[in-house]
Write a protein that holds these residues in place. Structure first.
Motif, PDB file in Angstrom:
ATOM      1  N   ALA A   1     -10.494  -0.736   3.186  1.00 24.43           N
ATOM      2  CA  ALA A   1     -10.267  -1.974   3.924  1.00 24.43           C
ATOM      3  C   ALA A   1     -11.435  -2.949   3.799  1.00 24.43           C
ATOM      4  O   ALA A   1     -11.241  -4.160   3.915  1.00 24.43           O
TER       5      ALA A   1
ATOM      6  N   VAL B   1     -14.242   3.357   1.209  1.00 22.19           N
ATOM      7  CA  VAL B   1     -14.322   3.647  -0.226  1.00 22.19           C
ATOM      8  C   VAL B   1     -13.138   2.986  -0.912  1.00 22.19           C
ATOM      9  O   VAL B   1     -11.989   3.430  -0.751  1.00 22.19           O
ATOM     10  N   PHE B   2     -13.393   1.886  -1.622  1.00 20.47           N
ATOM     11  CA  PHE B   2     -12.311   1.107  -2.248  1.00 20.47           C
ATOM     12  C   PHE B   2     -11.235   0.839  -1.199  1.00 20.47           C
ATOM     13  O   PHE B   2     -10.032   0.847  -1.488  1.00 20.47           O
TER      14      PHE B   2
ATOM     15  N   GLY C   1      -9.598   2.349   5.937  1.00 16.19           N
ATOM     16  CA  GLY C   1      -8.747   2.465   4.757  1.00 16.19           C
ATOM     17  C   GLY C   1      -8.911   3.843   4.140  1.00 16.19           C
ATOM     18  O   GLY C   1      -9.223   3.976   2.960  1.00 16.19           O
ATOM     19  N   CYS C   2      -8.650   4.862   4.970  1.00 18.45           N
ATOM     20  CA  CYS C   2      -8.971   6.251   4.576  1.00 18.45           C
ATOM     21  C   CYS C   2      -8.030   6.790   3.519  1.00 18.45           C
ATOM     22  O   CYS C   2      -8.308   7.819   2.901  1.00 18.45           O
ATOM     23  N   GLY C   3      -6.890   6.132   3.299  1.00 17.57           N
ATOM     24  CA  GLY C   3      -5.963   6.589   2.275  1.00 17.57           C
ATOM     25  C   GLY C   3      -5.506   8.013   2.527  1.00 17.57           C
ATOM     26  O   GLY C   3      -5.182   8.388   3.647  1.00 17.57           O
TER      27      GLY C   3
ATOM     28  N   THR D   1     -10.397  -6.998   3.051  1.00 15.33           N
ATOM     29  CA  THR D   1     -10.431  -7.769   4.291  1.00 15.33           C
ATOM     30  C   THR D   1     -11.511  -8.833   4.166  1.00 15.33           C
ATOM     31  O   THR D   1     -12.608  -8.547   3.656  1.00 15.33           O
TER      32      THR D   1
ATOM     33  N   GLN E   1       0.295   6.698   2.992  1.00 15.84           N
ATOM     34  CA  GLN E   1      -1.047   7.248   2.787  1.00 15.84           C
ATOM     35  C   GLN E   1      -1.415   8.225   3.907  1.00 15.84           C
ATOM     36  O   GLN E   1      -1.943   9.306   3.662  1.00 15.84           O
TER      37      GLN E   1
ATOM     38  N   THR F   1      -3.077   1.548  11.491  1.00 13.38           N
ATOM     39  CA  THR F   1      -3.351   0.199  11.984  1.00 13.38           C
ATOM     40  C   THR F   1      -4.262  -0.542  11.011  1.00 13.38           C
ATOM     41  O   THR F   1      -4.860   0.045  10.122  1.00 13.38           O
ATOM     42  N   ASP F   2      -4.348  -1.837  11.221  1.00 12.49           N
ATOM     43  CA  ASP F   2      -5.254  -2.681  10.447  1.00 12.49           C
ATOM     44  C   ASP F   2      -6.700  -2.443  10.908  1.00 12.49           C
ATOM     45  O   ASP F   2      -6.967  -2.256  12.101  1.00 12.49           O
ATOM     46  N   ALA F   3      -7.625  -2.480   9.966  1.00 12.88           N
ATOM     47  CA  ALA F   3      -9.023  -2.170  10.269  1.00 12.88           C
ATOM     48  C   ALA F   3      -9.600  -3.105  11.337  1.00 12.88           C
ATOM     49  O   ALA F   3     -10.233  -2.648  12.292  1.00 12.88           O
TER      50      ALA F   3
ATOM     51  N   TYR G   1       1.550   1.593  -3.614  1.00 12.60           N
ATOM     52  CA  TYR G   1       0.330   2.133  -4.250  1.00 12.60           C
ATOM     53  C   TYR G   1       0.247   3.648  -4.030  1.00 12.60           C
ATOM     54  O   TYR G   1      -0.095   4.416  -4.940  1.00 12.60           O
TER      55      TYR G   1
ATOM     56  N   TRP H   1       0.820  -1.214   0.000  1.00 13.22           N
ATOM     57  CA  TRP H   1       0.000   0.000   0.000  1.00 13.22           C
ATOM     58  C   TRP H   1       0.853   1.263   0.000  1.00 13.22           C
ATOM     59  O   TRP H   1       0.423   2.306  -0.507  1.00 13.22           O
TER      60      TRP H   1
ATOM     61  N   ASP I   1      -5.714   3.392   8.580  1.00  9.66           N
ATOM     62  CA  ASP I   1      -5.085   2.906   7.350  1.00  9.66           C
ATOM     63  C   ASP I   1      -3.789   2.206   7.731  1.00  9.66           C
ATOM     64  O   ASP I   1      -3.105   2.622   8.669  1.00  9.66           O
ATOM     65  N   VAL I   2      -3.441   1.148   7.020  1.00  8.57           N
ATOM     66  CA  VAL I   2      -2.195   0.425   7.309  1.00  8.57           C
ATOM     67  C   VAL I   2      -0.978   1.110   6.709  1.00  8.57           C
ATOM     68  O   VAL I   2       0.144   0.779   7.070  1.00  8.57           O
ATOM     69  N   SER I   3      -1.186   2.046   5.783  1.00  8.93           N
ATOM     70  CA  SER I   3      -0.048   2.617   5.050  1.00  8.93           C
ATOM     71  C   SER I   3       0.405   3.939   5.657  1.00  8.93           C
ATOM     72  O   SER I   3      -0.355   4.916   5.675  1.00  8.93           O
TER      73      SER I   3
END
Ligand SMILES: C[S@@+](CC[C@H](N)C(=O)[O-])C[C@H]1O[C@@H](n2cnc3c(N)ncnc32)[C@H](O)[C@@H]1O
Length: 219
Positions: A121, A118-119, A55-57, A125, A81, A99-101, A9, A6, A76-78
């Motif tokens: 986690a 939105v597109f 996964g807010c990016g 998952t 991001q 962190t992971d969702a 990405y 990610w 978000d894990v990244s």
């Protein structure tokens, strides 16, 4: 390896434009197309609501949630991001967690009026892990909504997504979960959600034809 994927990405994904076609500096976009589809009304946010983005990016949608006077929490894990989100939306008042969702939903004691992705986690998952964790954190009657690309016909359940790198490197792989709309409705009801709906929003007029799956339910 997911974090690396990610972060990779993140380098390829351009920043959101300064303003949308209506001249607004924050807006909500559920789809992969600019100035297309419904907005934050899908979430029924009232001022003072607590809202979680899985996964807010780079934080574009979450900044709009904060502008609606909600407590806007993003996970978000990244790191890449989240750094982009922090630098673009420095004064937005968003609360960000790296962190992971599922880990966040399981470990945080907070409850939410709306949880969305939105597109994000929710696509990446296993729903058998994610949906029970969301149910624990979504207030009764609260809204869960998520969007992603629709399933490719015949390709259901866990699928592989490739994140390309340079020509000399293998692509990185992340897993995503795809189902037809009616199957999402069944899955959500099986996990105790109510009034589930799932539909494919058509692509805007033009050359692109792939629509957007939008799923919504109540806790
Ligand atoms: C395709 S991007 C979408 C980002 C953002 N929602 C948007 O619309 O631009 C997917 C995002 O989900 C994050 N993500 C993927 N799996 C995750 C997980 N298990 N927990 C938290 N974030 C995750 C990624 O790091 C990435 O930022």
């Amino acid at each position: 390896m997911t974090n690396t994927a990610w972060d990779t990405y993140s380098k390829q994904k351009p920043e959101r434009r300064p303003t949308n076609a209506a001249g607004e500096t924050t807006w909500f976009n559920w789809t992969q197309y600019a100035d297309h589809g419904p907005g934050a009304e899908v979430l029924g946010i009232r001022p003072g609501a607590t809202v979680l983005d899985l996964g807010c990016g780079k934080g574009g949608n979450l900044a709009h949630v904060a502008a609606l006077d909600a407590r806007a929490v993003g996970v978000d894990v990244s790191l890449a991001q989240l750094k982009a989100a922090e630098s673009r939306w420095v004064d937005a008042g968003m609360v960000l967690h790296r962190t992971d969702a599922v880990w966040f939903l399981t470990e945080s004691g907070e409850h939410f009026d709306a949880i969305y992705s939105v597109f994000g986690a929710a696509w990446f998952t296993d729903p058998t892990e994610l949906l029970p964790a969301i149910r624990e954190r979504l207030r009764p009657g609260g809204v869960l909504a998520f969007s992603q690309r629709p399933a490719i016909e015949g390709c259901y359940g866990c699928q592989a997504s490739y994140i390309n790198r340079s020509e000399d490197e293998d692509p990185l792989v992340v897993k995503r979960w795809d189902y037809e709309p009616e199957r999402w409705v069944e899955i959500l009801h099986q996990h105790g959600f109510t009034a589930a709906t799932a539909r494919v929003l058509p692509a805007p007029p033009g050359q692109r034809t792939i629509g957007t799956l939008l799923v919504r339910a109540h806790g």
